[in-house]
Design an enzyme around this catalytic site. Structure first.
Site, PDB file in Angstrom:
ATOM      1  CD  GLU A 118       8.274  -0.007   7.082  1.00  0.00           C
ATOM      2  OE1 GLU A 118       7.320  -0.744   6.775  1.00  0.00           O
ATOM      3  OE2 GLU A 118       8.417   1.142   6.624  1.00  0.00           O
ATOM      4  CE  LYS A 144       3.538  -5.866   3.645  1.00  0.00           C
ATOM      5  NZ  LYS A 144       3.122  -4.649   4.404  1.00  0.00           N
ATOM      6  CG  ASP A 170      -0.359  -0.033   2.528  1.00  0.00           C
ATOM      7  OD1 ASP A 170       0.875  -0.156   2.607  1.00  0.00           O
ATOM      8  OD2 ASP A 170      -1.098   0.074   3.525  1.00  0.00           O
TER       9      ASP A 170
HETATM   10  O1  KIV Z   1       3.658  -1.070   1.529  1.00  0.00           O
HETATM   11  C1  KIV Z   1       4.825  -1.474   1.400  1.00  0.00           C
HETATM   12  O2  KIV Z   1       5.486  -1.268   0.395  1.00  0.00           O
HETATM   13  C2  KIV Z   1       5.417  -2.204   2.511  1.00  0.00           C
HETATM   14  C3  KIV Z   1       6.878  -2.457   2.480  1.00  0.00           C
HETATM   15  C4  KIV Z   1       7.627  -1.218   2.749  1.00  0.00           C
HETATM   16  C5  KIV Z   1       7.259  -3.539   3.392  1.00  0.00           C
HETATM   17  O3  KIV Z   1       4.719  -2.566   3.411  1.00  0.00           O
END
Ligand code: KIV
Length: 305
Positions: free
Chosen positions: A184, A115, A46
């Site tokens: 992260e 995710k 996202d």
């Molecule tokens: O949204 C995203 O790109 C992410 C990554 C930075 C892990 O969650």
């Protein structure tokens, strides 16, 4: 072309200490290029809210945005394991909504997994998704959907108490059935400790060198933005932003100077006089149309000679 990885092959990569490469992608050419370059996993993150849609945070990103971009990526990267983010507030509020939204991402977005950001507080949702047959990747540390709660994008886990909280979150997600966890922006020692404590692979971004894999945002890896802000935890491998800007500047000046189009960019008529094509007094609304011998139903990509 190699076969698409699975959650068990990713697990085996951890056991074999074979580092997992993850990159975000949001559109057809970026996903195609990532697959051709041999990336292990594509994340339709996202983060597209920031790097593609121009939002300040990921909070405005909708499930429709995620499905749209995921579907485009899935069309391009047919041999790559694709994980798609569930955006802000599409999980956690009710079990039913969480399941339905994840189902949409899998069915309409063509992802192989979803995710979710959060730790122990979302473990029950993760468990329900996994029981429904949906592979889940967790995401702890800096969780951008909670940026206002975190008070900014600050390194997490610096204090012993915070490090313990994140370790507990990671263990709770693993217990709930997550097949992998993104970590992260945490200290390297915490990234190492979590990676050693878990049997599932950890994917780090600003989480040190001992994670089982690394993830970067496509636009950071390529400096594909304007302006581009350097970040300590990112390594850029190209400066595509500058290349694109310079190429467009060249195009603008060549159009203005009459250099483009050149002789080899134009088409010759088969007849000597344009009059015989359009006729005297014919409706001139189509007079500017380029006439070629290529049939209108010719497949895309056919070179126009
Ligand atoms: O949204 C995203 O790109 C992410 C990554 C930075 C892990 O969650």
């Amino acid at each position: 072309m190699r076969k698409r990885l699975t959650i068990s092959s990713l697990q085996k990569m951890k056991q074999d200490r074979n580092a997992i490469s993850v990159l975000t992608a949001y559109d057809y050419p970026s996903a195609k290029l990532a697959e051709e370059a041999g990336i292990d996993v594509i994340l339709v993150g996202d983060s597209l809210g920031n790097v593609v849609l121009g939002y300040e945070t990921t909070i405005p990103v909708t499930i429709e945005d995620m499905i749209y971009h995921s579907r485009v990526v899935a069309r391009a990267a047919t041999n790559t394991f694709i994980v798609t983010d569930m955006p802000f507030m599409t999980y956690g509020a009710s079990r039913e909504a969480t399941l339905l939204n994840a189902a949409k991402i899998m069915q309409q977005g063509g992802a192989q997994a979803v995710k979710l950001e959060g730790g122990a507080e979302i473990a029950a949702d993760v468990e329900a998704l996994v029981q429904a047959g949906i592979p889940v990747m967790g995401h702890i540390g800096v969780t951008p959907q909670s940026v206002h709660q975190l008070g900014g994008y600050k390194v997490q886990g610096r204090s012993e108490k915070d490090a313990q909280r994140l370790m507990d979150d990671a263990l709770a997600l693993e217990k709930a059935g997550a097949f992998s966890i993104v970590i992260e922006l945490v200290t390297e020692s915490l990234g190492t400790a979590i990676s050693e404590a878990l049997t599932i692979p950890t994917i780090g971004i600003g989480a040190g060198r001992s994670c089982d894999g690394q993830v970067l945002v496509y636009h950071d890896l390529l400096q594909y933005s304007s302006p581009y802000f350097e970040k300590r935890f990112v390594k850029s491998y190209a400066d595509i932003g500058t290349t694109i800007r310079q190429a467009i500047e060249s195009y603008v000046s060549e159009v203005k100077e009459g250099i483009f189009p050149a002789e080899n960019n134009v088409f010759e008529a088969q007849t000597a006089s344009p009059k015989s094509l359009y006729g005297v007094g014919a409706n001139h609304s189509s007079a500017g149309a380029v006439k070629t011998n290529v049939p209108s139903n010719a497949p895309k990509g056919v070179p126009i000679a």
